[in-house]
Motif scaffolding. Sequence first.
Motif, PDB file in Angstrom:
ATOM      1  N   MET A   1       0.845  -1.180   0.000  1.00 26.17           N
ATOM      2  CA  MET A   1       0.000   0.000   0.000  1.00 26.17           C
ATOM      3  C   MET A   1       0.889   1.242   0.000  1.00 26.17           C
ATOM      4  O   MET A   1       1.861   1.317   0.731  1.00 26.17           O
ATOM      5  N   ILE A   2       0.530   2.192  -0.794  1.00 22.81           N
ATOM      6  CA  ILE A   2       1.275   3.447  -0.893  1.00 22.81           C
ATOM      7  C   ILE A   2       0.634   4.466   0.046  1.00 22.81           C
ATOM      8  O   ILE A   2      -0.582   4.591   0.111  1.00 22.81           O
ATOM      9  N   THR A   3       1.458   5.193   0.772  1.00 25.25           N
ATOM     10  CA  THR A   3       0.963   6.248   1.651  1.00 25.25           C
ATOM     11  C   THR A   3       1.551   7.577   1.200  1.00 25.25           C
ATOM     12  O   THR A   3       2.448   7.623   0.366  1.00 25.25           O
ATOM     13  N   ASN A   4       1.049   8.676   1.776  1.00 27.77           N
ATOM     14  CA  ASN A   4       1.578   9.984   1.421  1.00 27.77           C
ATOM     15  C   ASN A   4       3.000  10.179   1.925  1.00 27.77           C
ATOM     16  O   ASN A   4       3.659  11.130   1.575  1.00 27.77           O
ATOM     17  N   ARG A   5       3.512   9.245   2.719  1.00 21.24           N
ATOM     18  CA  ARG A   5       4.926   9.282   3.099  1.00 21.24           C
ATOM     19  C   ARG A   5       5.790   8.675   1.998  1.00 21.24           C
ATOM     20  O   ARG A   5       6.969   8.961   1.914  1.00 21.24           O
ATOM     21  N   ASP A   6       5.192   7.804   1.169  1.00 18.85           N
ATOM     22  CA  ASP A   6       5.914   7.144   0.084  1.00 18.85           C
ATOM     23  C   ASP A   6       5.899   7.944  -1.210  1.00 18.85           C
ATOM     24  O   ASP A   6       6.745   7.750  -2.073  1.00 18.85           O
ATOM     25  N   LEU A   7       4.933   8.815  -1.363  1.00 16.56           N
ATOM     26  CA  LEU A   7       4.736   9.567  -2.599  1.00 16.56           C
ATOM     27  C   LEU A   7       4.850  11.056  -2.281  1.00 16.56           C
ATOM     28  O   LEU A   7       4.149  11.563  -1.418  1.00 16.56           O
ATOM     29  N   ASP A   8       5.720  11.750  -2.989  1.00 14.70           N
ATOM     30  CA  ASP A   8       5.913  13.184  -2.750  1.00 14.70           C
ATOM     31  C   ASP A   8       4.730  13.959  -3.315  1.00 14.70           C
ATOM     32  O   ASP A   8       4.533  14.013  -4.521  1.00 14.70           O
ATOM     33  N   VAL A   9       3.938  14.555  -2.439  1.00 17.70           N
ATOM     34  CA  VAL A   9       2.776  15.334  -2.857  1.00 17.70           C
ATOM     35  C   VAL A   9       2.988  16.829  -2.629  1.00 17.70           C
ATOM     36  O   VAL A   9       2.057  17.611  -2.733  1.00 17.70           O
ATOM     37  N   SER A  10       4.227  17.218  -2.344  1.00 15.64           N
ATOM     38  CA  SER A  10       4.515  18.622  -2.025  1.00 15.64           C
ATOM     39  C   SER A  10       4.247  19.564  -3.196  1.00 15.64           C
ATOM     40  O   SER A  10       3.943  20.730  -2.992  1.00 15.64           O
ATOM     41  N   GLN A  11       4.334  19.072  -4.411  1.00 19.76           N
ATOM     42  CA  GLN A  11       4.087  19.906  -5.590  1.00 19.76           C
ATOM     43  C   GLN A  11       2.721  19.622  -6.225  1.00 19.76           C
ATOM     44  O   GLN A  11       2.432  20.091  -7.322  1.00 19.76           O
ATOM     45  N   ALA A  12       1.911  18.866  -5.537  1.00 19.32           N
ATOM     46  CA  ALA A  12       0.598  18.487  -6.076  1.00 19.32           C
ATOM     47  C   ALA A  12      -0.306  19.704  -6.242  1.00 19.32           C
ATOM     48  O   ALA A  12      -0.259  20.635  -5.444  1.00 19.32           O
TER      49      ALA A  12
ATOM     50  N   ALA B   1      -5.727  15.202  -5.995  1.00 19.53           N
ATOM     51  CA  ALA B   1      -4.606  15.647  -6.827  1.00 19.53           C
ATOM     52  C   ALA B   1      -4.084  14.441  -7.594  1.00 19.53           C
ATOM     53  O   ALA B   1      -4.067  13.320  -7.079  1.00 19.53           O
ATOM     54  N   LYS B   2      -3.676  14.676  -8.822  1.00 17.65           N
ATOM     55  CA  LYS B   2      -3.047  13.629  -9.622  1.00 17.65           C
ATOM     56  C   LYS B   2      -1.538  13.748  -9.439  1.00 17.65           C
ATOM     57  O   LYS B   2      -0.965  14.810  -9.674  1.00 17.65           O
ATOM     58  N   VAL B   3      -0.918  12.658  -9.016  1.00 16.63           N
ATOM     59  CA  VAL B   3       0.525  12.620  -8.800  1.00 16.63           C
ATOM     60  C   VAL B   3       1.051  11.346  -9.460  1.00 16.63           C
ATOM     61  O   VAL B   3       0.739  10.239  -9.003  1.00 16.63           O
ATOM     62  N   LYS B   4       1.803  11.546 -10.528  1.00 21.34           N
ATOM     63  CA  LYS B   4       2.337  10.415 -11.298  1.00 21.34           C
ATOM     64  C   LYS B   4       1.185   9.515 -11.720  1.00 21.34           C
ATOM     65  O   LYS B   4       0.249   9.977 -12.333  1.00 21.34           O
ATOM     66  N   ALA B   5       1.241   8.235 -11.408  1.00 19.38           N
ATOM     67  CA  ALA B   5       0.198   7.290 -11.824  1.00 19.38           C
ATOM     68  C   ALA B   5      -0.859   7.104 -10.743  1.00 19.38           C
ATOM     69  O   ALA B   5      -1.594   6.124 -10.744  1.00 19.38           O
ATOM     70  N   HIS B   6      -0.949   8.070  -9.828  1.00 17.15           N
ATOM     71  CA  HIS B   6      -1.846   7.936  -8.685  1.00 17.15           C
ATOM     72  C   HIS B   6      -2.777   9.137  -8.549  1.00 17.15           C
ATOM     73  O   HIS B   6      -2.517  10.213  -9.084  1.00 17.15           O
ATOM     74  N   VAL B   7      -3.837   8.929  -7.792  1.00 19.76           N
ATOM     75  CA  VAL B   7      -4.722  10.009  -7.367  1.00 19.76           C
ATOM     76  C   VAL B   7      -4.667  10.021  -5.848  1.00 19.76           C
ATOM     77  O   VAL B   7      -4.804   8.980  -5.197  1.00 19.76           O
ATOM     78  N   VAL B   8      -4.434  11.203  -5.298  1.00 19.38           N
ATOM     79  CA  VAL B   8      -4.316  11.373  -3.854  1.00 19.38           C
ATOM     80  C   VAL B   8      -5.561  12.104  -3.367  1.00 19.38           C
ATOM     81  O   VAL B   8      -5.955  13.119  -3.937  1.00 19.38           O
ATOM     82  N   ILE B   9      -6.187  11.569  -2.328  1.00 20.48           N
ATOM     83  CA  ILE B   9      -7.417  12.137  -1.790  1.00 20.48           C
ATOM     84  C   ILE B   9      -7.158  12.521  -0.338  1.00 20.48           C
ATOM     85  O   ILE B   9      -6.619  11.720   0.431  1.00 20.48           O
ATOM     86  N   ARG B  10      -7.532  13.750   0.027  1.00 25.91           N
ATOM     87  CA  ARG B  10      -7.328  14.184   1.409  1.00 25.91           C
ATOM     88  C   ARG B  10      -8.524  14.984   1.900  1.00 25.91           C
ATOM     89  O   ARG B  10      -9.318  15.510   1.116  1.00 25.91           O
ATOM     90  N   ASP B  11      -8.627  15.098   3.200  1.00 29.90           N
ATOM     91  CA  ASP B  11      -9.652  15.893   3.869  1.00 29.90           C
ATOM     92  C   ASP B  11      -9.138  17.323   3.957  1.00 29.90           C
ATOM     93  O   ASP B  11      -8.052  17.562   4.495  1.00 29.90           O
ATOM     94  N   SER B  12      -9.894  18.258   3.463  1.00 27.37           N
ATOM     95  CA  SER B  12      -9.430  19.648   3.447  1.00 27.37           C
ATOM     96  C   SER B  12      -9.311  20.252   4.843  1.00 27.37           C
ATOM     97  O   SER B  12      -8.681  21.281   5.014  1.00 27.37           O
ATOM     98  N   LYS B  13      -9.884  19.608   5.846  1.00 24.71           N
ATOM     99  CA  LYS B  13      -9.760  20.106   7.220  1.00 24.71           C
ATOM    100  C   LYS B  13      -8.435  19.699   7.848  1.00 24.71           C
ATOM    101  O   LYS B  13      -8.001  20.300   8.816  1.00 24.71           O
ATOM    102  N   THR B  14      -7.803  18.652   7.332  1.00 25.09           N
ATOM    103  CA  THR B  14      -6.542  18.165   7.881  1.00 25.09           C
ATOM    104  C   THR B  14      -5.545  17.984   6.746  1.00 25.09           C
ATOM    105  O   THR B  14      -5.215  16.862   6.353  1.00 25.09           O
TER     106      THR B  14
END
Length: 67
Positions: free
Chosen positions: A1-12, A31-44
């Motif tokens: 499983m990939i986590t946001n620690r494994d994938l750099d989302v700083s430029q997302a 956000a689309k990052v490389k071959a992935h889609v990253v989903i986050r809660d805007s409150k955190t």
Amino acid sequence: MITNRDLDVSQAVWQKSTYSQGQGNNCVEVAKVKAHVVIRDSKTLAGTALIVQRREWCVFLSEIKQG
């Protein structure tokens, strides 16, 4: 499983749902990052994000549109 620690989302480039109408932070952002889609809660923004393959995201959206 990939986590946001494994994938750099700083430029997302994050997108909020058009349903949020820009009010508050009660929304999901994606956000689309490389071959992935990253989903986050805007409150955190610095919290844990859900990361899925783009193909999985497309299937998910397709299923939602079909009802």
